[in-house]
Structures are given as C-alpha cells and as structure tokens.
Write an enzyme that holds these catalytic residues in place. Sequence first.
Site, PDB file in Angstrom:
ATOM      1  N   GLY A  51     -33.233 -12.015   5.560  1.00 30.50           N
ATOM      2  CA  GLY A  51     -32.815 -13.137   5.354  1.00 30.50           C
ATOM      3  C   GLY A  51     -30.765 -13.400   3.886  1.00 30.50           C
ATOM      4  N   LYS A  52     -31.306 -14.090   3.309  1.00 30.46           N
ATOM      5  CA  LYS A  52     -29.804 -14.505   2.061  1.00 30.46           C
ATOM      6  C   LYS A  52     -30.633 -15.771   1.663  1.00 30.46           C
ATOM      7  CE  LYS A  52     -25.774 -12.324   2.107  1.00 30.46           C
ATOM      8  NZ  LYS A  52     -25.764 -10.468   2.674  1.00 30.46           N
TER       9      LYS A  52
END
Length: 353
Positions: A51-52
């Site tokens: 994720g980011k």
Amino acid sequence: MIGFRVQHNNTSGPFKGGIRYHEHVDIDEVRSLATLMTWKTSLLDIPYGGGKGGIGVDPTKFSKTELERMSRRFFRAIDPIIGVNVDIPAPDVNTNAQVMSWFMDEYSQIHGYSPAIVTGKPLELGGSEGREAATGKGTAIITRESAGKWDIDLQDSKIVIQGFGNVGSYAAKFLHEYGCKIIAVSDVTGGLFDPDGLDITSLIEYNNKNGTIKGFSQGDLVSNEDILNIECDFLIPAALGGVIHKMNVEKLNCRVIIEAANGPVTPPADDILFKKGVYVVPDILTNAGGVTVSYFEWVQNLQQFQWTEEEVNDKLENKMVAAFNEVSSMMKSKKTSMRMAAFAVAIDRVAKS
Ligand code: NAD
C-alpha cells in the site's frame, strides 16, 4: 489539498507502505508506489501486502501545529480502511517519527492504545532498535553479497555513493566497516572525490553537525552528474529516481549498480546496461531493509516485547541474504537480469499465496 491511501494487494498479509507529504503527490504516483510495495514485501517473504499514501502539499510551508492538524485529520479520514491487521502505514518522503506519533495517537483515541497501527515510531512509543539504519545496512549487506557473487574483492573495491541522507550515509558507514574504499559521495550541494578513499567516520560526523557534506576538508569537488562517471566497482545511487537514463548511461564506468534509491535507473537505461554486462541490483531488493525492520517493529508491538539491536540486525541479515540468494538462483535458472529475477520471485510468491 488532497490525500490518498492506495491498497494494492493484501493476499499475503496487511497492506503495508509509507505516507509521503510532497507537492508532486498524485493518485498515479501513489498507485505505482503501492504496487512496488507488494513486490518488495513479497520478495523479502514478509507477511504483508502493498500500500502507499500521500498528501499533495509542500510541508515546508506549514507550521508544526498546522502539520499536526493535517496529519491527524488525514489519519481520521482513512481510519475506516486501516487497522493493525488490515493496513499499517509508515514514514516516507517528508514524514518522520513525529508524524507517526500523531497518527498513532489519533488512532488510539478511537480504538485504544494501538502502537502496531504504524511503524517508524520513536523508541519511546514502541519503535524498533535498528530501524533508522536499516535501509543503509540492508544496502551494505546486498553490496557485500554482490561482491561475493561476481568475484569482486570487497576489501579492495572502490565505491561511489550519490546521496548522503539516511540511506547513503548509513550504507557508507557499514561498507566502510566492511573495509571498502568509498572514493566519492555527494548530496544535493555536489560531491567529494578522493581516489584513495574518503574518511567516512569524520565525514558522517561533519554531515550530522552541518546537515551537508559541503565544506568538508577532504576530497576534490565533483558535480552530481560527474560523480556517476567515476571509475568504480560499485555505484550506489541513494538519492533520487531517474538519475541514470538514456542520455548519461553510456558514460558510466562501474561494474555493478546497487539501486539504493527507488527507481534510479530508467527502463531504457536498464536495457542498455543489461546488454553491456553491467549488473544492476534492483531497488526492491537493495532497499528492502527498511520495510523488513518495519515488519520487526510491528511484530514486537503485537507481542508487546522489545528486541535488542543485535537481535534486529541478525534477523535483518538473514532476511536480506535469503532474498539475495533466491533472486540469484532465479537469475541463473531463467538467464535473465537481476531485476526480472526479483520480480519473478515476488510475483510468483503472491500468485501462489
Ligand atoms: P534523505 O532525504 O535522508 O536523503 C536524500 C539525500 O539525497 C540527501 O543527502 C540529499 O542531499 C541528496 N540529494 C537530494 N537531491 C539530490 C540531487 N539532485 N543530487 C544528489 N543528491 C541529492 O532520503 P533517504 O531516506 O536517504 O532516501 C533516499 C532514497 O532511498 C529515496 O529514493 C527513497 O525513496 C529511498 N528509500 C529510502 C528508504 C528509507 O528507509 N529511508 C527506504 C526505501 C527507499
């Protein structure tokens, strides 16, 4: 201002990835970085996905109070989609242990004391020993393993490092401890070159005191463009993405490129280097030390236990060497570049899980 959290894949475990504050942040950048996190955690065989996150602002224009309000508001907004076993953010460009403390506090106000909701925290709030040095240490371990693989005498090798921030300076420290000769380093102000090797211990002290290598007494001045062309065994770009490209790749004079920064070699340059027989050790392997120790931090938080720095470093060493060996075997069996081999190992593991 707009903030994003992208959750790319959670087949192997909770989404994992940093949150950056930068005016260039947009949905495409965050998506691509989230994807890379999936392959990085998979390559290291860590039970995480990718994720980011990010907010499109220039944080240098904010007061500390404004930054705190923005950070807390962002974390409250993503609260419904995160969780200690769902999605665990971390620091990235322009975010740090202080921002992680605000995040943790905001989350804990809703859910109760929850240190495992973010990594990269201060030690006092459940951060891990060894986290600050982890990416540089991992880079040094990967450089050492590469020397063994390609029969380069590590003690006798010449190393050039672009970027002397967290990653570059710690990589220099550990490589210096291995006995390597660091012949050139640079930061945003330019570089220093001494063919006999720089005094890394004094340079790190100078950099910590002054916030730059500019003005250090040893070495000839060299520009950030020219530093890439110095003859060496290992070239370690540890600053920005895209610094080695089609226009400058032919001038490089190194045997191996160790990608400590994210994406320092562009795809066209990568093809040229492969044809020329210059080895490129990819970013998802080289700089995975940071997320690996982030994982250790989370494990310690879940167990409410604290490991010593030595325990953390031993575990990091084992993870990095195992991933390097796996990529090497894949490279040999598929007769491909190290980058392709790293992606093959990572994608295969996600596909299987
Ligand atoms: P940092 O901000 O601590 O240091 C960056 C360094 O690069 C500084 O020395 C700065 O002066 C220098 N720099 C900036 N612009 C430059 C330019 N134009 N030419 C040469 N040098 C320049 O950042 P960091 O945490 O060391 O990260 C460096 C790279 O490593 C980034 O690409 C980052 O995404 C990647 N990375 C970092 C980590 C981590 O744990 N810190 C983990 C994975 C990947």
